[in-house]
Design a protein around this motif. Structure first.
Motif, mmCIF file in Angstrom:
data_model
loop_
_atom_site.group_PDB
_atom_site.id
_atom_site.type_symbol
_atom_site.label_atom_id
_atom_site.label_comp_id
_atom_site.label_asym_id
_atom_site.label_seq_id
_atom_site.Cartn_x
_atom_site.Cartn_y
_atom_site.Cartn_z
ATOM 1 N N ASN A 121 -1.726 1.552 9.947
ATOM 2 C CA ASN A 121 -2.497 2.080 8.830
ATOM 3 C C ASN A 121 -3.946 1.677 9.075
ATOM 4 N N MET A 158 4.217 6.094 5.164
ATOM 5 C CA MET A 158 4.414 6.154 6.610
ATOM 6 C C MET A 158 5.833 5.737 6.992
ATOM 7 N N VAL A 190 5.060 -4.063 7.494
ATOM 8 C CA VAL A 190 5.714 -3.067 8.353
ATOM 9 C C VAL A 190 6.642 -3.728 9.368
ATOM 10 N N CYS A 248 -1.369 -5.618 11.411
ATOM 11 C CA CYS A 248 -0.189 -5.879 10.582
ATOM 12 C C CYS A 248 -0.509 -6.407 9.192
ATOM 13 N N THR A 282 1.124 3.008 3.388
ATOM 14 C CA THR A 282 2.053 2.340 4.306
ATOM 15 C C THR A 282 3.495 2.677 3.971
ATOM 16 N N ASP A 309 3.666 -3.356 15.337
ATOM 17 C CA ASP A 309 3.008 -3.196 14.035
ATOM 18 C C ASP A 309 1.549 -3.565 14.259
ATOM 19 N N ASP A 321 0.822 -1.213 0.000
ATOM 20 C CA ASP A 321 0.000 0.000 0.000
ATOM 21 C C ASP A 321 0.857 1.265 0.000
#
Length: 205
Positions: free
Chosen positions: A114, A32, A54, A49, A29, A46, A26
């Motif tokens: 997210n 971020m 991440v 997740c 993500t 995370d 994404d």
């Protein structure tokens, strides 16, 4: 299978149509994590997740045992575990949890999430309010979303302030837990229940 690479890492992920963003990592993500500076001493959660991007990305910079990944979805957790093995970062903790409800650990230096922004705000409310209590003083929460005002107000209320990074059409919120600050959001008052109890007691008398 998704392959993700940048100048620092190359990662592979198994996905399926039951999880978020199954065809590519994404953009929100990725936006971020571009704002996060990972340190070897970090302890990372995370949150939500999914298939594990991440947390597995973070484990390229710190010891995997310092990373916890959580999600409510069994499909996501199964894939996350497969992807941990696929990327040789065994040691990451994987927990089934609705938000932070089953996260017993604390002292995190980073919480990364997210949250779903097409639903109501109950999920990010849980992330922000309970996340505050799970962070070390000086720890930070990072949230990425396309909705601005609610997150801004909520993070200011709980954390006392927030930085907002606008990138790739997303808002990346960065809020730090400051020493000696208590959240100012209102908890449900027990005042009414106490009044009712006194009234019941008088009626008995």
């Amino acid at each position: 299978m998704i392959v993700y690479s940048n100048n620092e890492v190359k990662l592979k992920f198994q996905t399926n149509d039951k999880v978020f963003s199954p065809k590519a990592i994404d953009v929100g993500t990725i936006s971020m994590i571009s704002k996060v500076d990972f340190a070897p001493t970090d302890k990372i959660l995370d949150l939500g997740c999914g298939y594990g991007f991440v947390g597995i990305y973070a484990a390229q910079f710190i010891c995997p045992s310092q990373v916890t990944m959580s999600d409510i979805s069994d499909d996501a957790l199964k894939l996350a575990k497969e992807n941990i093995a696929l990327n040789n970062v065994n040691g990451i903790k994987v927990i089934k949890s609705d938000g932070l409800d089953n996260i017993d650990d604390s002292g995190f230096t980073l919480i990364l999430a997210n949250p779903p922004y097409h639903e109501n705000f109950s999920v990010p409310k849980n992330y922000i309010e309970k996340g505050y209590n799970k962070l070390n003083v000086g720890g930070k929460i990072y949230l990425v979303t396309k909705r601005k005002e609610w997150y801004k107000k909520k993070l200011i209320t709980v954390f006392g302030g927030t930085k907002i990074h606008e990138i790739n059409g997303y808002y990346v919120f960065e809020a730090e837990k400051r020493e000696h600050r208590k959240p100012t959001y209102k908890k449900k008052s027990s005042h009414l229940s106490k009044k009712l109890a006194r009234k019941k007691q008088r009626n008995k008398e």
